[in-house]
Motif scaffolding. Sequence first.
Motif, PDB file in Angstrom:
ATOM      1  N   LEU A  48      25.366  22.258  40.961  1.00 57.71           N
ATOM      2  CA  LEU A  48      26.110  21.684  42.080  1.00 57.71           C
ATOM      3  C   LEU A  48      27.615  21.779  41.874  1.00 57.71           C
ATOM      4  N   GLN A  49      28.043  22.195  40.698  1.00 54.08           N
ATOM      5  CA  GLN A  49      29.452  22.203  40.342  1.00 54.08           C
ATOM      6  C   GLN A  49      30.077  23.572  40.622  1.00 54.08           C
ATOM      7  N   ALA A  50      31.074  23.595  41.500  1.00 51.75           N
ATOM      8  CA  ALA A  50      31.801  24.841  41.769  1.00 51.75           C
ATOM      9  C   ALA A  50      32.673  25.177  40.563  1.00 51.75           C
ATOM     10  N   CYS A  51      32.865  26.456  40.336  1.00 54.74           N
ATOM     11  CA  CYS A  51      33.728  26.896  39.235  1.00 54.74           C
ATOM     12  C   CYS A  51      35.170  26.942  39.730  1.00 54.74           C
ATOM     13  N   GLY A  52      36.098  26.576  38.880  1.00 55.13           N
ATOM     14  CA  GLY A  52      37.507  26.526  39.240  1.00 55.13           C
ATOM     15  C   GLY A  52      38.154  27.901  39.305  1.00 55.13           C
ATOM     16  N   THR A  53      39.439  27.915  39.614  1.00 50.92           N
ATOM     17  CA  THR A  53      40.181  29.169  39.661  1.00 50.92           C
ATOM     18  C   THR A  53      40.088  29.859  38.314  1.00 50.92           C
ATOM     19  N   GLY A  54      39.960  31.188  38.344  1.00 48.88           N
ATOM     20  CA  GLY A  54      39.864  31.957  37.106  1.00 48.88           C
ATOM     21  C   GLY A  54      38.526  31.848  36.404  1.00 48.88           C
ATOM     22  N   HIS A  55      37.527  31.254  37.072  1.00 50.86           N
ATOM     23  CA  HIS A  55      36.204  31.068  36.476  1.00 50.86           C
ATOM     24  C   HIS A  55      35.106  31.386  37.487  1.00 50.86           C
ATOM     25  N   GLU A  56      33.949  31.805  36.976  1.00 52.38           N
ATOM     26  CA  GLU A  56      32.806  32.147  37.812  1.00 52.38           C
ATOM     27  C   GLU A  56      31.534  31.583  37.194  1.00 52.38           C
ATOM     28  N   PRO A  57      30.466  31.459  37.980  1.00 48.91           N
ATOM     29  CA  PRO A  57      29.200  31.003  37.395  1.00 48.91           C
ATOM     30  C   PRO A  57      28.754  31.960  36.291  1.00 48.91           C
ATOM     31  N   ASP A  58      28.295  31.422  35.191  1.00 50.36           N
ATOM     32  CA  ASP A  58      27.814  32.253  34.086  1.00 50.36           C
ATOM     33  C   ASP A  58      26.378  32.646  34.372  1.00 50.36           C
ATOM     34  N   PRO A  59      26.084  33.941  34.460  1.00 53.87           N
ATOM     35  CA  PRO A  59      24.722  34.371  34.767  1.00 53.87           C
ATOM     36  C   PRO A  59      23.738  34.190  33.604  1.00 53.87           C
ATOM     37  N   ALA A  79      38.595  27.674  43.794  1.00 58.45           N
ATOM     38  CA  ALA A  79      37.365  27.107  43.252  1.00 58.45           C
ATOM     39  C   ALA A  79      36.229  27.406  44.228  1.00 58.45           C
ATOM     40  N   SER A  80      35.096  27.894  43.700  1.00 59.94           N
ATOM     41  CA  SER A  80      33.939  28.190  44.547  1.00 59.94           C
ATOM     42  C   SER A  80      32.733  28.491  43.669  1.00 59.94           C
ATOM     43  N   PHE A  81      31.618  28.767  44.332  1.00 62.20           N
ATOM     44  CA  PHE A  81      30.398  29.159  43.640  1.00 62.20           C
ATOM     45  C   PHE A  81      30.318  30.678  43.507  1.00 62.20           C
ATOM     46  N   GLU A  82      31.307  31.393  44.006  1.00 60.94           N
ATOM     47  CA  GLU A  82      31.312  32.853  44.048  1.00 60.94           C
ATOM     48  C   GLU A  82      31.766  33.455  42.712  1.00 60.94           C
ATOM     49  N   PRO A  83      31.349  34.702  42.452  1.00 59.36           N
ATOM     50  CA  PRO A  83      31.836  35.382  41.240  1.00 59.36           C
ATOM     51  C   PRO A  83      33.291  35.814  41.402  1.00 59.36           C
ATOM     52  N   CYS A  84      33.899  36.220  40.316  1.00 62.07           N
ATOM     53  CA  CYS A  84      35.270  36.712  40.344  1.00 62.07           C
ATOM     54  C   CYS A  84      35.329  38.045  41.096  1.00 62.07           C
ATOM     55  N   GLU A  85      36.490  38.322  41.688  1.00 60.28           N
ATOM     56  CA  GLU A  85      36.714  39.554  42.453  1.00 60.28           C
ATOM     57  C   GLU A  85      37.173  40.664  41.512  1.00 60.28           C
ATOM     58  N   PRO A  86      36.742  41.893  41.752  1.00 57.03           N
ATOM     59  CA  PRO A  86      37.217  42.998  40.903  1.00 57.03           C
ATOM     60  C   PRO A  86      38.647  43.398  41.248  1.00 57.03           C
ATOM     61  N   CYS A  87      39.369  43.877  40.271  1.00 60.29           N
ATOM     62  CA  CYS A  87      40.704  44.429  40.501  1.00 60.29           C
ATOM     63  C   CYS A  87      40.552  45.752  41.261  1.00 60.29           C
ATOM     64  N   PRO A  88      41.629  46.186  41.921  1.00 58.45           N
ATOM     65  CA  PRO A  88      41.586  47.505  42.574  1.00 58.45           C
ATOM     66  C   PRO A  88      41.307  48.609  41.548  1.00 58.45           C
ATOM     67  N   ALA A  89      40.875  49.763  42.052  1.00 59.55           N
ATOM     68  CA  ALA A  89      40.577  50.904  41.183  1.00 59.55           C
ATOM     69  C   ALA A  89      41.768  51.234  40.288  1.00 59.55           C
ATOM     70  N   ARG A  90      41.482  51.648  39.070  1.00 58.36           N
ATOM     71  CA  ARG A  90      42.474  52.063  38.084  1.00 58.36           C
ATOM     72  C   ARG A  90      43.469  50.953  37.728  1.00 58.36           C
ATOM     73  N   LEU A  95      44.329  39.522  30.411  1.00 55.24           N
ATOM     74  CA  LEU A  95      43.698  38.350  29.802  1.00 55.24           C
ATOM     75  C   LEU A  95      42.465  37.927  30.589  1.00 55.24           C
ATOM     76  N   LEU A  96      41.611  37.149  29.963  1.00 59.14           N
ATOM     77  CA  LEU A  96      40.475  36.547  30.645  1.00 59.14           C
ATOM     78  C   LEU A  96      40.968  35.406  31.524  1.00 59.14           C
ATOM     79  N   GLY A  97      40.243  35.097  32.585  1.00 58.12           N
ATOM     80  CA  GLY A  97      40.567  33.942  33.411  1.00 58.12           C
ATOM     81  C   GLY A  97      41.691  34.160  34.399  1.00 58.12           C
ATOM     82  N   ALA A  98      41.885  35.382  34.878  1.00 59.52           N
ATOM     83  CA  ALA A  98      42.959  35.660  35.831  1.00 59.52           C
ATOM     84  C   ALA A  98      42.747  34.873  37.119  1.00 59.52           C
ATOM     85  N   THR A  99      43.831  34.313  37.651  1.00 58.17           N
ATOM     86  CA  THR A  99      43.754  33.454  38.833  1.00 58.17           C
ATOM     87  C   THR A  99      44.369  34.070  40.084  1.00 58.17           C
TER      88      THR A  99
END
Length: 114
Positions: A48-59, A79-90, A95-99
């Motif tokens: 029930l807990q949404a993940c904060g900025t720079g974080h995603e649900p751990d699969p 903050a959401s239940f959604e996974p992190c977004e990919p960076c543009p190509a190339r 660092l981990l946890g980009a916001t």
Amino acid sequence: LGPAANASASGQRSAGSLECSGHGSCSLEGACLCDAGYGGIACARSLLQACGTGHEPDPDPFATEHCRACRHGTWKSEASFEPCEPCPARSSTMLLGATARSKCECFVGFYAEP
């Protein structure tokens, strides 16, 4: 995870509680009560807990935390239940946890289009 030898549980669900990872129930405050024979991460992780900025649900169902930092090459600004977004190509994040998408940096020899 399966039955646990040292499970703390009554196995009864109360009104006003929600399903907790299929092996118990969570109160609206986020506390979990495991079913009889279950304990540990499978019951305690609150879905029930949404993940904060720079974080995603751990699969990983065996992970000790519900959320993990966005991996290299991904970001998340809300903050959401959604996974992190990919960076543009190339491009990737350093660092981990980009916001923010602005944390995605172009690989050497490439540049962002205006």
